[in-house]
Design an enzyme around this catalytic site. Structure first.
Site, PDB file in Angstrom:
ATOM      1  N   ASP A 129       0.821  -1.222   0.000  1.00 57.76           N
ATOM      2  CA  ASP A 129       0.000   0.000   0.000  1.00 57.76           C
ATOM      3  C   ASP A 129       0.851   1.266   0.000  1.00 57.76           C
ATOM      4  OD1 ASP A 129      -2.492  -1.525   0.304  1.00 57.76           O
ATOM      5  OD2 ASP A 129      -1.813  -1.872   2.356  1.00 57.76           O
ATOM      6  N   HIS A 145      -3.758  -1.804  -6.675  1.00 60.30           N
ATOM      7  CA  HIS A 145      -3.046  -0.584  -7.051  1.00 60.30           C
ATOM      8  C   HIS A 145      -4.086   0.476  -7.395  1.00 60.30           C
ATOM      9  CE1 HIS A 145       0.850  -2.850  -8.404  1.00 60.30           C
ATOM     10  NE2 HIS A 145       0.659  -2.853  -7.111  1.00 60.30           N
TER      11      HIS A 145
END
EC number: 6.3.4.4
Length: 429
Positions: free
Chosen positions: A13, A41
């Protein structure tokens, strides 16, 4: 031209999608080399459009870029089709996506076993996403997995599914008290799904090596992060694959000598999803502030991310195990409006200072952060496009992270958009 590896340097992340999107027009190929739909993503285009991708490489959003789901990825056919349909509905051209013939497929029994195992473990669970990733990799290593090319031969597919379910149905029924799965139904479901993607199945190893011979630039895009690597992460609270740079060559079929740049993505603070050690985790108002300002919710799971201050110990570790040449620092803007910004420079374990990652699992669980306080800044930095336009305290913070991490910070994210980036040194060079 080079092959570039893009990897997360923390627990995932970090903003890898933004980095891929920024590099997009300088690339000819983008490759996912490991993981599955257990990671996401996020890409924000210049017009403000926001895309969340789980299986498909971020390069799909850049016209003329070829995209590959590599042999190291595990693919849920249903998720792949859903993601493709969602992109096509929004006008994205998906014709340049190829799927490695050797990528393993996540079967219905993988998902069933993953979910029931986590429930069975209760408080001892690892914190998987329940999407069948681990069980699929287990079958791959046990040499009983189903690969993408198998959908092109119904006889082979049927043989593999029947052999797998002979054992897995025993597990579902006798251990977990669940219903057995019908092999023929599983085969029919997968063959139906395959109609939507079998034309994409390719010898992607050959395609990528030919591209490099033609002088084209290939980006190898990892998912998750270094500390989630099954070998180098905070085991057992890790994923089932190798997000580190060493996994890029294996998961794509490109030789390691073709790789010239390793770009690590670092968030300006630290986050983690799920269970596992997190030395700098915050449980106070600062943690809540970072979570709110950073929008820290998992792209794939929707779970709130745990937040903490920047951890230079894991950054140094990531630099070492990946051979990182450049860093992309993301979300620096989130730290605006703080009086001071602490940096974890070392750990204390049982009264002993550790400047490097502790060797034992027990030590990392008991590590206490040793902080260095940096002066904060209050200015809005989202309009900065050169390093010199940042407030002096923000510049000092970046330079200190660079010094502690051991690699040059080439790019700095000052907002979610593609253009909200400071480039100090070009990545494609």
């Amino acid at each position: 031209m080079p092959a570039i590896v893009l990897i997360g340097a923390q627990w995932g992340d970090e903003g890898k999608g933004k980095a891929t999107d920024l590099l997009g027009e300088q690339l000819q190929w983008v490759v996912r080399y490991q993981g599955g739909n257990n990671a996401g993503h996020t890409v924000v285009l210049p017009n403000g459009d926001k895309f969340a991708l789980h299986l498909i490489p971020s390069g799909i959003l850049t016209p003329a870029v070829n995209n590959v789901i590599g042999n190291g990825v595990v693919v849920d056919p249903g998720v792949l089709l859903t993601e493709l349909a969602g992109l096509e509905e929004r006008g994205v051209d998906t014709s340049r996506l190829l799927l490695s013939a050797d990528a393993h497929l996540i079967m219905p029994y993988h998902v069933a076993i993953d979910k029931v195992t986590e429930r069975f473990l209760g408080a001892k669970k690892i914190g998987t996403t329940g999407r069948g990733i681990g069980p699929c990799y287990q079958d791959k290593i046990a040499r009983v997995g189903v690969r993408a090319a198998d959908v092109l031969d119904e006889k082979i597919l049927t043989q593999k599914v029947e052999a797998a379910l002979e054992f897995k149905n025993q597990v579902l029924v006798k251990i977990y008290n669940r219903k057995a799965l019908d092999p023929q139904q599983v085969v029919e479901e997968v063959l139906t799904q395959a109609e939507g993607f079998k034309h994409r199945i390719s010898d992607t190893r050959l395609e990528l090596n030919l591209a490099l011979e033609r002088g084209e630039t290939v980006l190898l895009e990892g998912s998750q992060g270094t500390l989630l690597d099954v070998d180098h992460g905070t085991y057992p609270y890790v994923t089932s694959s190798n997000p580190t740079s060493g996994g890029a060559a294996v998961g794509s079929g490109i030789g390691p000598t073709k790789i010239t740049t390793v770009l690590g993505i670092l968030k300006a603070y630290t986050t983690r999803v799920g269970s596992g050690p997190f030395p700098t985790e915050l449980f106070d108002d600062h943690g809540a502030y970072l979570a709110k300002q950073g929008g820290e919710v998992g792209v794939t799971t929707g779970r709130a991310r745990r937040t903490g201050w920047f951890d230079a110990v894991i950054a140094r570790y990531a630099t070492r195990v990946n051979g990182i040449t450049d860093y992309f620092l993301t979300k620096l803007d989130v730290l605006s409006s703080l009086d001071t910004v602490p940096i974890c420079v070392a750990y204390e374990v049982d009264g002993v200072r550790h400047d490097e990652m502790p060797m034992s699992q027990s030590d990392i669980h008991h590590a206490k952060p040793i902080y260095e306080e940096m002066p904060g800044w209050w200015e809005d930095i989202s309009e900065a496009r050169t390093f010199e336009e940042l407030p002096q305290n923000a510049q000092n913070y970046v330079l200190r992270l660079e010094e502690l991490s051991g690699a040059f910070i080439s790019c700095i994210g000052v907002g979610p958009g593609r253009d909200e980036t400071i480039v100090r040194r070009e990545i494609v060079r």
